[in-house]
Design an enzyme around this catalytic site. Structure first.
Site, PDB file in Angstrom:
ATOM      1  N   ARG A  40       0.863  -1.193   0.000  1.00  0.00           N
ATOM      2  CA  ARG A  40       0.000   0.000   0.000  1.00  0.00           C
ATOM      3  C   ARG A  40       0.895   1.238   0.000  1.00  0.00           C
ATOM      4  NH1 ARG A  40      -5.279  -1.865   2.278  1.00  0.00           N
ATOM      5  NH2 ARG A  40      -5.267  -4.012   1.499  1.00  0.00           N
TER       6      ARG A  40
ATOM      7  N   GLU B 277       0.572   4.099   0.931  1.00  0.00           N
ATOM      8  CA  GLU B 277      -0.017   5.145   1.781  1.00  0.00           C
ATOM      9  C   GLU B 277       1.079   6.103   2.204  1.00  0.00           C
ATOM     10  OE1 GLU B 277      -1.635   2.412   4.516  1.00  0.00           O
ATOM     11  OE2 GLU B 277      -3.448   2.127   3.365  1.00  0.00           O
TER      12      GLU B 277
ATOM     13  N   ARG C  50       0.383   2.357  12.958  1.00  0.00           N
ATOM     14  CA  ARG C  50      -0.409   1.190  12.568  1.00  0.00           C
ATOM     15  C   ARG C  50      -0.321   0.844  11.091  1.00  0.00           C
ATOM     16  NH1 ARG C  50      -5.754   2.920  15.476  1.00  0.00           N
ATOM     17  NH2 ARG C  50      -4.782   3.173  17.510  1.00  0.00           N
ATOM     18  N   HIS C  51       0.420   1.648  10.327  1.00  0.00           N
ATOM     19  CA  HIS C  51       0.489   1.410   8.883  1.00  0.00           C
ATOM     20  C   HIS C  51       1.898   1.063   8.428  1.00  0.00           C
ATOM     21  CE1 HIS C  51      -3.301   3.647   9.118  1.00  0.00           C
ATOM     22  NE2 HIS C  51      -3.629   2.970   8.024  1.00  0.00           N
TER      23      HIS C  51
ATOM     24  N   GLU D   6      -8.412  -1.636  14.145  1.00  0.00           N
ATOM     25  CA  GLU D   6      -8.953  -2.562  13.138  1.00  0.00           C
ATOM     26  C   GLU D   6      -7.914  -3.630  12.803  1.00  0.00           C
ATOM     27  OE1 GLU D   6      -9.852  -0.761   9.262  1.00  0.00           O
ATOM     28  OE2 GLU D   6      -9.277  -2.694   8.408  1.00  0.00           O
TER      29      GLU D   6
ATOM     30  N   SER E 157     -10.779  -6.778   7.644  1.00  0.00           N
ATOM     31  CA  SER E 157     -11.975  -6.389   6.900  1.00  0.00           C
ATOM     32  C   SER E 157     -12.471  -7.611   6.168  1.00  0.00           C
ATOM     33  CB  SER E 157     -11.652  -5.367   5.814  1.00  0.00           C
ATOM     34  OG  SER E 157     -11.470  -4.128   6.374  1.00  0.00           O
TER      35      SER E 157
ATOM     36  N   ARG F  99      -0.869  -6.388  12.574  1.00  0.00           N
ATOM     37  CA  ARG F  99      -1.828  -5.724  13.477  1.00  0.00           C
ATOM     38  C   ARG F  99      -2.245  -6.671  14.605  1.00  0.00           C
ATOM     39  NH1 ARG F  99      -5.369  -1.710  10.572  1.00  0.00           N
ATOM     40  NH2 ARG F  99      -3.830  -0.416   9.519  1.00  0.00           N
TER      41      ARG F  99
HETATM   42  P1  AMO Z   1      -8.326  -3.907   3.941  1.00  0.00           P
HETATM   43  O1  AMO Z   1      -7.810  -2.932   2.952  1.00  0.00           O
HETATM   44  O2  AMO Z   1      -9.198  -3.371   5.025  1.00  0.00           O
HETATM   45  O3  AMO Z   1      -9.194  -5.034   3.206  1.00  0.00           O
HETATM   46  O4  AMO Z   1      -7.119  -4.679   4.589  1.00  0.00           O
HETATM   47  C1  AMO Z   1      -7.337  -5.809   5.415  1.00  0.00           C
HETATM   48  C2  AMO Z   1      -6.513  -5.732   6.673  1.00  0.00           C
HETATM   49  O5  AMO Z   1      -5.142  -5.582   6.347  1.00  0.00           O
HETATM   50  C3  AMO Z   1      -4.490  -4.759   7.316  1.00  0.00           C
HETATM   51  N1  AMO Z   1      -3.926  -3.580   6.670  1.00  0.00           N
HETATM   52  C4  AMO Z   1      -2.740  -3.041   6.999  1.00  0.00           C
HETATM   53  N2  AMO Z   1      -1.809  -3.389   7.910  1.00  0.00           N
HETATM   54  C5  AMO Z   1      -0.699  -2.643   7.995  1.00  0.00           C
HETATM   55  N3  AMO Z   1      -0.444  -1.569   7.224  1.00  0.00           N
HETATM   56  C6  AMO Z   1      -1.337  -1.177   6.281  1.00  0.00           C
HETATM   57  N4  AMO Z   1      -1.062  -0.120   5.511  1.00  0.00           N
HETATM   58  C7  AMO Z   1      -2.550  -1.921   6.141  1.00  0.00           C
HETATM   59  N5  AMO Z   1      -3.625  -1.834   5.338  1.00  0.00           N
HETATM   60  C8  AMO Z   1      -4.443  -2.846   5.666  1.00  0.00           C
HETATM   61  C9  AMO Z   1      -5.530  -4.362   8.338  1.00  0.00           C
HETATM   62  C10 AMO Z   1      -6.818  -4.528   7.555  1.00  0.00           C
HETATM   63  O6  AMO Z   1      -7.912  -4.792   8.400  1.00  0.00           O
HETATM   64  N6  AMO Z   1      -9.541  -7.167   0.295  1.00  0.00           N
HETATM   65  C11 AMO Z   1      -9.894  -6.704   1.623  1.00  0.00           C
HETATM   66  C12 AMO Z   1     -10.082  -7.850   2.593  1.00  0.00           C
HETATM   67  C13 AMO Z   1     -11.290  -8.713   2.271  1.00  0.00           C
HETATM   68  O7  AMO Z   1     -12.401  -8.159   2.210  1.00  0.00           O
HETATM   69  O8  AMO Z   1     -11.113  -9.924   2.131  1.00  0.00           O
HETATM   70  C14 AMO Z   1      -8.787  -5.766   2.135  1.00  0.00           C
HETATM   71  O9  AMO Z   1      -7.664  -5.779   1.686  1.00  0.00           O
HETATM   72  O10 AMO Z   1      -5.456  -5.274   9.413  1.00  0.00           O
END
Ligand code: AMO
Length: 429
Positions: free
Chosen positions: A211, A213, A219-220, A352, A355, A403
């Site tokens: 990602r 971001e 947390r990211h 979180e 998802s 996480r």
């Molecule tokens: P989502 O984008 O919410 O959903 O990501 C799912 C989980 O991945 C973790 N996560 C991260 N952890 C660390 N750094 C990040 N930048 C980051 N982004 C996300 C979180 C989050 O809850 N395709 C959907 C999932 C699905 O519906 O099956 C998805 O990717 O714990």
């Protein structure tokens, strides 16, 4: 002579012979005899050097701390060491000398700043508490894997270099793929759904997700480990059950394998009870309104709002029925109430972890959802095609492994549970 780990010395017979390998943590030189504190991946032990056994004793005790050695000797159960166990060396071999000064101390009482630690991760990991984090993460994943395998999931591996965005176009890392533009995958979402059309029925994947971001938070990460499942002929309720039991099984494995070490470090881990509470997005709004906050329906909760909700639910819980506006195109609208979706997040307090959702399986509805989200379905032809020739209803989730580790170990920064974190400024080491 058999190599044994320091942890297992307590099971050795008094006066038995052993070979130990590890690092010199400390040297204590006395007039005649000397002591080394030897450390391996399982603990430390005192090694006694007597001049009658070790003629080059001065050379050995002059070697720098953190040098790698192999010791052969006699296990003594009633020695002078605090643990009661020591090894009287018969021979010591220096396998590799460490330089000096060390860029990061291993036993210093005051911890170095985080950047110095991460820049010297190989030394940081020699500290038992840091090492333990990754043992815990490994057990956690093993517990989840065991649970999924015993529920007929098969582990798959899908491409990380892809042509289309999964979770929204903004956070993509571009890569040059010969003469084409490509991206690093944000999630295995599209592929795990295609496998459902492939008739595999239940799949899971553990792999990196990328990602781009921009923001640096605790947390990211820009590269994290995503644990994903997808299951056929199932809805969001089936997937939530699978998730809470997978999490429970992961934590159970952590306790079974690491409880002694965790307790030693003052961490008391409790295996959570299932089912986890479920609360709808609309109920969360009511909670916030009762606290005097006004919340616009259809938006994500802010960190402050999640903190407020987390006060009511300090442990694991689900927030369900998120509005369509904040969920991706593949999320199934709730029948009879299509302002919201058959979706959920697993939370721990304000944080979180996962998802998930039931997915759209009707190709016409899917194309409509693409357009509603302002996306061009033709860019997703390879995905939509899998829906046109017999796609079962299906559901799944994606869990951020770091996480979950961070939460169960109660650590303040996701980088603590990531061996070599990738964030806005860090790509080395
Ligand atoms: P989502 O984008 O919410 O959903 O990501 C799912 C989980 O991945 C973790 N996560 C991260 N952890 C660390 N750094 C990040 N930048 C980051 N982004 C996300 C979180 C989050 O809850 N395709 C959907 C999932 C699905 O519906 O099956 C998805 O990717 O714990």
């Amino acid at each position: 002579m058999e190599r044994i780990y320091i942890r297992d010395l307590r099971h050795s017979m008094d006066n038995s012979e052993a070979e130990l390998n590890g690092w010199i943590q400390e040297v204590r030189k006395l007039k005649k005899i000397s002591f080394l504190i030897l450390r391996d991946s399982t603990g430390t032990v005192q090694v006694t050097l007597k001049p009658e056994n070790i003629p080059d004793i001065d050379f050995i005790t002059g070697v720098n701390r953190e040098s790698v050695i192999s010791v052969r000797g006699t296990v003594t159960k009633e020695g002078v060491a605090k643990s009661g166990i020591e090894v009287v060396a018969k021979s010591v071999k220096i396998l590799n000398q460490a330089g000096t000064p060390l860029p990061l101390g291993i036993t210093d009482p005051v911890e170095a700043d985080f950047d110095t630690r991460l820049n010297n991760r190989f030394l940081d990991l020699r500290k038992p508490d840091k090492h333990l984090i990754f043992r815990v993460e490994s057990s956690l994943l093993w517990g989840i894997r065991k649970f999924l395998m015993s529920n007929d999931f098969i582990e798959v591996h899908t491409p990380k270099i892809v042509a289309a965005a999964t979770e929204g176009g903004a956070d993509l890392f571009r890569v040059q793929y010969f003469e084409k533009n490509a991206y690093l995958n944000q999630s295995p979402q599209l592929y795990k759904e295609i496998l459902i059309s492939g008739g595999i029925d239940r799949v899971f994947e553990v792999g990196p997700a990328f990602r781009a971001e921009e923001h640096n938070t605790v947390r990211h990460l820009n590269e994290f480990t995503s644990v994903d499942i997808e299951m056929a002929f199932s809805d969001h309720n089936d997937a939530m059950k699978m998730l809470e039991n997978a999490v429970r099984s992961g934590i159970q494995e952590v306790v079974d394998k690491n409880n002694e070490s965790l307790e030693l470090h003052g961490i008391h881990l409790k295996v959570p009870d299932v089912p986890f509470p479920r609360i709808t997005y609309r109920d969360c709004i009511s909670i916030l309104e009762k606290e005097g906050q006004s919340v616009a329906f259809g938006e994500d909760f802010t960190p402050e709002q999640l903190r407020e909700i987390g006060k009511k639910f300090p442990d694991f819980y689900f927030i369900t029925e998120w509005p369509s506006s904040v969920r991706p195109f593949y999320t199934m609208p709730k029948p009879g109430d299509d302002e919201v979706t058959n979706s959920y997040d697993l939370q721990f307090g304000e944080k979180e972890i996962t998802s998930g959702a039931q997915r759209v399986h009707d190709p016409e509805l899917l194309e409509k959802r693409f357009r509603q989200k302002g996306l061009d379905p033709s860019a997703f032809e390879f995905y939509i095609k899998a829906f046109k020739y017999g796609m079962p209803p299906h559901a799944g989730w994606g869990l951020g492994l770091e996480r979950l580790s961070m939460i169960i170990l109660n650590l303040p920064n996701i980088r603590e549970v990531t061996l070599f974190p990738r964030d806005r400024t860090r790509i080395v080491p």
